[in-house]
Design a protein around this motif. Structure first.
Motif, PDB file in Angstrom:
ATOM      1  N   ALA A 146       0.822  -1.221   0.000  1.00  0.00           N
ATOM      2  CA  ALA A 146       0.000   0.000   0.000  1.00  0.00           C
ATOM      3  C   ALA A 146       0.852   1.266   0.000  1.00  0.00           C
ATOM      4  CB  ALA A 146      -0.913  -0.003   1.226  1.00  0.00           C
ATOM      5  N   GLN A 147       2.077   1.161   0.502  1.00  0.00           N
ATOM      6  CA  GLN A 147       2.958   2.335   0.528  1.00  0.00           C
ATOM      7  C   GLN A 147       3.771   2.473  -0.767  1.00  0.00           C
ATOM      8  OE1 GLN A 147       2.699   0.356   3.526  1.00  0.00           O
ATOM      9  NE2 GLN A 147       1.187   1.923   4.009  1.00  0.00           N
ATOM     10  N   GLY A 148       3.580   1.539  -1.694  1.00  0.00           N
ATOM     11  CA  GLY A 148       4.325   1.606  -2.951  1.00  0.00           C
ATOM     12  C   GLY A 148       5.697   0.964  -2.880  1.00  0.00           C
ATOM     13  N   SER A 149       5.939   0.168  -1.849  1.00  0.00           N
ATOM     14  CA  SER A 149       7.236  -0.510  -1.725  1.00  0.00           C
ATOM     15  C   SER A 149       7.141  -1.903  -2.339  1.00  0.00           C
ATOM     16  CB  SER A 149       7.636  -0.642  -0.252  1.00  0.00           C
ATOM     17  OG  SER A 149       7.702   0.638   0.328  1.00  0.00           O
ATOM     18  N   PRO A 150       8.195  -2.339  -3.022  1.00  0.00           N
ATOM     19  CA  PRO A 150       8.136  -3.654  -3.664  1.00  0.00           C
ATOM     20  C   PRO A 150       8.237  -4.777  -2.642  1.00  0.00           C
ATOM     21  CG  PRO A 150      10.302  -2.691  -3.963  1.00  0.00           C
ATOM     22  CD  PRO A 150       9.460  -1.647  -3.271  1.00  0.00           C
ATOM     23  N   GLY A 151       7.552  -5.871  -2.932  1.00  0.00           N
ATOM     24  CA  GLY A 151       7.696  -7.074  -2.114  1.00  0.00           C
ATOM     25  C   GLY A 151       8.938  -7.828  -2.539  1.00  0.00           C
ATOM     26  N   PRO A 152       9.470  -8.693  -1.666  1.00  0.00           N
ATOM     27  CA  PRO A 152      10.761  -9.319  -1.968  1.00  0.00           C
ATOM     28  C   PRO A 152      10.686 -10.567  -2.848  1.00  0.00           C
ATOM     29  CG  PRO A 152      10.051  -9.934   0.229  1.00  0.00           C
ATOM     30  CD  PRO A 152       8.998  -9.009  -0.309  1.00  0.00           C
ATOM     31  N   LEU A 153       9.479 -11.069  -3.135  1.00  0.00           N
ATOM     32  CA  LEU A 153       9.403 -12.390  -3.773  1.00  0.00           C
ATOM     33  C   LEU A 153       9.062 -12.336  -5.263  1.00  0.00           C
ATOM     34  CD1 LEU A 153       7.503 -14.391  -0.999  1.00  0.00           C
ATOM     35  CD2 LEU A 153       9.969 -14.136  -1.326  1.00  0.00           C
ATOM     36  N   GLU A 154       9.485 -13.389  -5.954  1.00  0.00           N
ATOM     37  CA  GLU A 154       9.180 -13.550  -7.373  1.00  0.00           C
ATOM     38  C   GLU A 154       9.153 -15.051  -7.640  1.00  0.00           C
ATOM     39  OE1 GLU A 154      10.842 -10.404 -10.292  1.00  0.00           O
ATOM     40  OE2 GLU A 154      12.179 -12.119 -10.431  1.00  0.00           O
ATOM     41  N   MET A 155       8.152 -15.509  -8.361  1.00  0.00           N
ATOM     42  CA  MET A 155       8.100 -16.930  -8.698  1.00  0.00           C
ATOM     43  C   MET A 155       9.090 -17.232  -9.826  1.00  0.00           C
ATOM     44  SD  MET A 155       5.957 -18.741  -6.926  1.00  0.00           S
ATOM     45  CE  MET A 155       5.506 -20.137  -7.939  1.00  0.00           C
ATOM     46  N   VAL A 156       9.745 -18.379  -9.716  1.00  0.00           N
ATOM     47  CA  VAL A 156      10.640 -18.848 -10.780  1.00  0.00           C
ATOM     48  C   VAL A 156       9.941 -19.994 -11.496  1.00  0.00           C
ATOM     49  CG1 VAL A 156      12.890 -19.854 -11.298  1.00  0.00           C
ATOM     50  CG2 VAL A 156      12.655 -18.249  -9.389  1.00  0.00           C
ATOM     51  N   LEU A 157       9.717 -19.843 -12.775  1.00  0.00           N
ATOM     52  CA  LEU A 157       9.118 -20.905 -13.606  1.00  0.00           C
ATOM     53  C   LEU A 157       9.818 -20.847 -14.958  1.00  0.00           C
ATOM     54  CD1 LEU A 157       5.398 -20.175 -12.716  1.00  0.00           C
ATOM     55  CD2 LEU A 157       6.614 -22.280 -12.143  1.00  0.00           C
ATOM     56  N   SER A 158      10.963 -21.462 -15.044  1.00  0.00           N
ATOM     57  CA  SER A 158      11.770 -21.236 -16.241  1.00  0.00           C
ATOM     58  C   SER A 158      12.349 -22.534 -16.800  1.00  0.00           C
ATOM     59  CB  SER A 158      12.899 -20.266 -15.915  1.00  0.00           C
ATOM     60  OG  SER A 158      13.734 -20.813 -14.925  1.00  0.00           O
ATOM     61  N   TYR A 159      12.878 -22.386 -17.975  1.00  0.00           N
ATOM     62  CA  TYR A 159      13.557 -23.494 -18.638  1.00  0.00           C
ATOM     63  C   TYR A 159      14.995 -23.051 -18.854  1.00  0.00           C
ATOM     64  CZ  TYR A 159      14.911 -26.609 -22.476  1.00  0.00           C
ATOM     65  OH  TYR A 159      15.567 -27.516 -23.259  1.00  0.00           O
ATOM     66  N   SER A 160      15.902 -23.825 -18.322  1.00  0.00           N
ATOM     67  CA  SER A 160      17.314 -23.465 -18.432  1.00  0.00           C
ATOM     68  C   SER A 160      17.986 -24.400 -19.427  1.00  0.00           C
ATOM     69  CB  SER A 160      17.968 -23.595 -17.053  1.00  0.00           C
ATOM     70  OG  SER A 160      19.189 -22.941 -17.054  1.00  0.00           O
ATOM     71  N   THR A 161      18.603 -23.800 -20.423  1.00  0.00           N
ATOM     72  CA  THR A 161      19.084 -24.608 -21.558  1.00  0.00           C
ATOM     73  C   THR A 161      20.315 -25.432 -21.247  1.00  0.00           C
ATOM     74  OG1 THR A 161      20.393 -22.725 -22.281  1.00  0.00           O
ATOM     75  CG2 THR A 161      18.206 -22.999 -23.283  1.00  0.00           C
ATOM     76  N   SER A 162      21.145 -24.957 -20.343  1.00  0.00           N
ATOM     77  CA  SER A 162      22.468 -25.600 -20.292  1.00  0.00           C
ATOM     78  C   SER A 162      23.092 -25.571 -18.900  1.00  0.00           C
ATOM     79  CB  SER A 162      23.402 -24.919 -21.285  1.00  0.00           C
ATOM     80  OG  SER A 162      23.302 -23.525 -21.176  1.00  0.00           O
TER      81      SER A 162
END
Lengths: 323, 307
Positions: free
Chosen positions: B190-206
């Motif tokens: 509500a104060q405009g501050s970012p939250g610390p989390l992010e979901m990872v859903l990725s494909y890593s090639t190598s």
């Protein structure tokens, strides 16, 4: 943290903050515009003004690199194309949508627009402190904002935050932060509001003042003694060219869904016949060429959206509004 | 011997001087000198200004409320610079402290509104500058704190979204910026501050399995893997600038293709399972099974916004 707010001592009691529109601006890019502004106001007025410019295109780059919202943006542009076509004709609608380009980008990401808003708020706070350090007490500071295009949207959002959040110390009455004037040049605030409403769930609505149930309005703080609103700006001015689609005009026709018109606004619609744009096809050619080639377009001098022209043509009025 | 006129005037002059001194001294005694700076000085300046415009006569109700607010703030032991943490606050529960701070801030907001609105309108500019100078000075310090807070928030936004943050693919954008954005830990609060989390859903090639990590001593192995997990951003000053203090770390599970090589499909045949941990862009994974092995990788996108 790479960015720091611009800071300087004030020559007198007046300061003007310039907030640019979409583009690829970096610090110094608008120095020629500031010189044009000073030249237009003349040597009697200009030297007494502390001039600031807040740049934010690097923030747009962050979010483009991290998120890449091209597909969602093209959906928004598609809506504008259809809506503008209904106002004029399909070809002009397509040219307008392409010309608008990234103007609609900030509504797609909440954090992106908050980052720009915070940067503007931090710059305003620094301006006030600079004035104070220069010996101008808050009640005597004459601070104005001149914004253009998407910068109008960010300014609108910043003004609403400033008038609503006491923690920012920028309330119009309690903190004496009433701007002398805020001059919106080709504001897309209403256009953005319309598009955001149309796209419903796609648009993150948190912290988005432009989507308020009250419509587009001038933010204020209530004076607790009189009960009257103390507005964020003494003069809230809108200047829009009658050929400038970003300001809500589609070939001399005003589109209410795209033209910002809050109650209490001083509105100027500029007759842009000086651009010698003969007909719609001429305008389509100009908009399309500028959309593709940007500042290097051969048509740039006939750009109905030119910030330079808005400032040069209204210098005398601006001098009065900021004084 | 006759007295000269000069001699007769001397006692008169002394008397006048004495009278002037008494007048000045009594005036000084009546007008208690105001403190020059700080929170107490700011409050005192508002009291003085309210008295000067006779607020009690002009707006009696407002005057009473202003006096109450000033008394409350005076008694609150608010430290200069608006650190609302008096000695009594230290002993309070977090909820009580928040409530008290909110009340203090609300009271001061009322005081500022009356002082900078109604009271200033009844004073000329010169008198405002003199009488309310301490309030002006205190507000300048508040503004400095507010600017520092904005700069901190901008730094937090840069850590999460700036050039040293992780680039997202289309699926992650959909999940993080459309599905989860209403949850403050993933979006903004509500104060405009970012939250610390992010979901990872990725494909890593190598992912690379270095030769030294293999018990049989055979050469480098390359594996493709799908990752699912959580990325945590270090939203603290100074982070996100180098490999030692990166913008983020991530942890989660892996599904690795059995077939060696880049751009393999983990779902083409039964995948190997494991986990991964990243420190900034540097990732380490482990695959469990008959041939348990450690794998290394670097966070990057082979094709922007895809994988």
């Amino acid at each position: 943290m790479g960015w720091k707010p611009q800071s300087q001592l004030w020559p007198k009691q007046t300061a003007v903050l310039f907030i640019h529109g979409i583009g690829t601006a970096k610090p110094g890019s608008y120095d020629p515009l500031l010189k044009l502004f000073a030249d237009s106001l003349g040597p009697a007025v200009a030297p007494g003004i502390a001039k600031y410019c807040v740049y934010y295109d690097d923030l747009n780059d962050w979010f483009q690199d991290k998120i890449g919202l091209a597909s969602q943006l093209s959906a928004l542009q598609g809506f504008v194309e259809q809506a503008a076509a209904r106002e004029t004709d399909p070809d002009l609608g397509a040219a307008i949508a392409a010309f608008l380009g990234d103007v609609l980008l900030p509504i797609l990401n909440e954090a992106a627009r908050l980052a720009v808003r915070d940067r503007i708020l931090a710059q305003i706070q620094q301006i006030r402190l600079d004035g104070h350090k220069s010996g101008v007490q808050f009640q005597n500071q004459k601070i104005s904002i001149i914004c253009h295009s998407m910068g109008c949207f960010h300014t609108y959002e910043a003004l609403h935050a400033a008038s609503a959040d006491p923690a920012l110390q920028l309330l119009p009455v309690s903190d004496l932060m009433q701007f002398r004037s805020v001059i919106f040049m080709a504001s897309p605030v209403q256009l953005i509001r319309t598009v955001a409403q149309e796209f419903g769930a796609l648009i993150p609505k948190g912290h988005l003042a432009a989507l308020s149930d009250q419509g587009v309005f001038r933010p204020s703080e209530t004076d607790v003694v009189t009960g009257n609103p103390g507005y964020c700006a003494r003069d809230w001015v809108s200047i829009a060219g009658d050929l400038d689609p970003v300001g809500g005009h589609f070939f001399k026709k005003r589109a209410p869904w795209a033209y910002m018109a809050p109650a209490g606004q001083t509105a100027i619609v500029e007759d842009q016949s000086f651009l010698d744009i003969k007909d719609k096809s001429d305008l389509i050619g100009i908009l399309a060429d500028i959309a593709v080639n940007g500042e290097s377009s051969a048509q740039i001098l006939r750009n109905p959206h030119s910030w330079d022209n808005y400032i040069a043509h209204h210098a005398a009025e601006i001098a009065g509004w900021i004084a | 011997m006759e007295k000269s006129p000069r001699d007769t005037q001397a006692p008169v002059r002394l008397l006048i001087l004495w009278a002037v001194l008494i007048l000045v001294a009594s005036a000084a005694a009546k007008e208690k000198p105001l403190p020059e700076s700080g929170f107490a000085a700011a409050l005192a300046s508002v009291r003085a200004a309210a008295a000067e415009i006779k607020l009690a006569q002009l707006e009696p109700a407002v005057s009473v409320k202003l006096e109450d607010s000033l008394d409350f703030l005076d008694s609150a032991d608010v430290a200069d610079g608006w650190a609302v943490a008096g000695h009594d606050l230290e002993r309070m529960s977090a909820a009580d402290k928040r409530e008290r701070e909110a009340r203090l801030r609300g009271s001061f907001l009322f005081v500022k509104n009356v002082a900078n609105g109604f009271i200033r309108r009844h004073l000329d500019s010169a008198r405002q500058e003199i009488l309310l100078k301490p309030l002006d000075a205190f507000q300048a310090r508040e503004l400095e704190s507010a600017l520092a807070a904005r700069m901190r928030n901008l730094e937090m936004l840069e850590i999460k979204y700036g050039p040293n943050s992780a680039k997202l693919n289309v699926v992650e954008v959909l999940v993080n910026h459309f599905l989860l954005r209403g949850i403050p830990a993933f979006g903004v609060d509500a104060q405009g501050s970012p939250g610390p989390l992010e979901m990872v859903l990725s494909y890593s090639t190598s992912y690379v399995t270095p030769a030294w990590s293999r018990r049989d001593g055979t050469g480098i192995l390359i594996a493709s893997a799908c990752e699912g997990g959580v990325r945590y951003y270090f939203l603290r000053p100074g982070w996100g600038r180098n490999a030692l203090l990166p913008a983020y770390m991530a942890v989660g599970g892996l599904l690795a293709a059995k077939e060696e090589g880049v751009l393999r499909n983990p779902f083409a045949m039964e995948p190997d399972f494991g986990g991964f941990l990243s420190w900034g862009a540097v990732k380490a994974g482990i695959i469990f099974g008959d041939d348990t092995r450690v794998m290394l990788n670097r966070q990057f996108q082979f094709i922007p916004y895809l994988f």
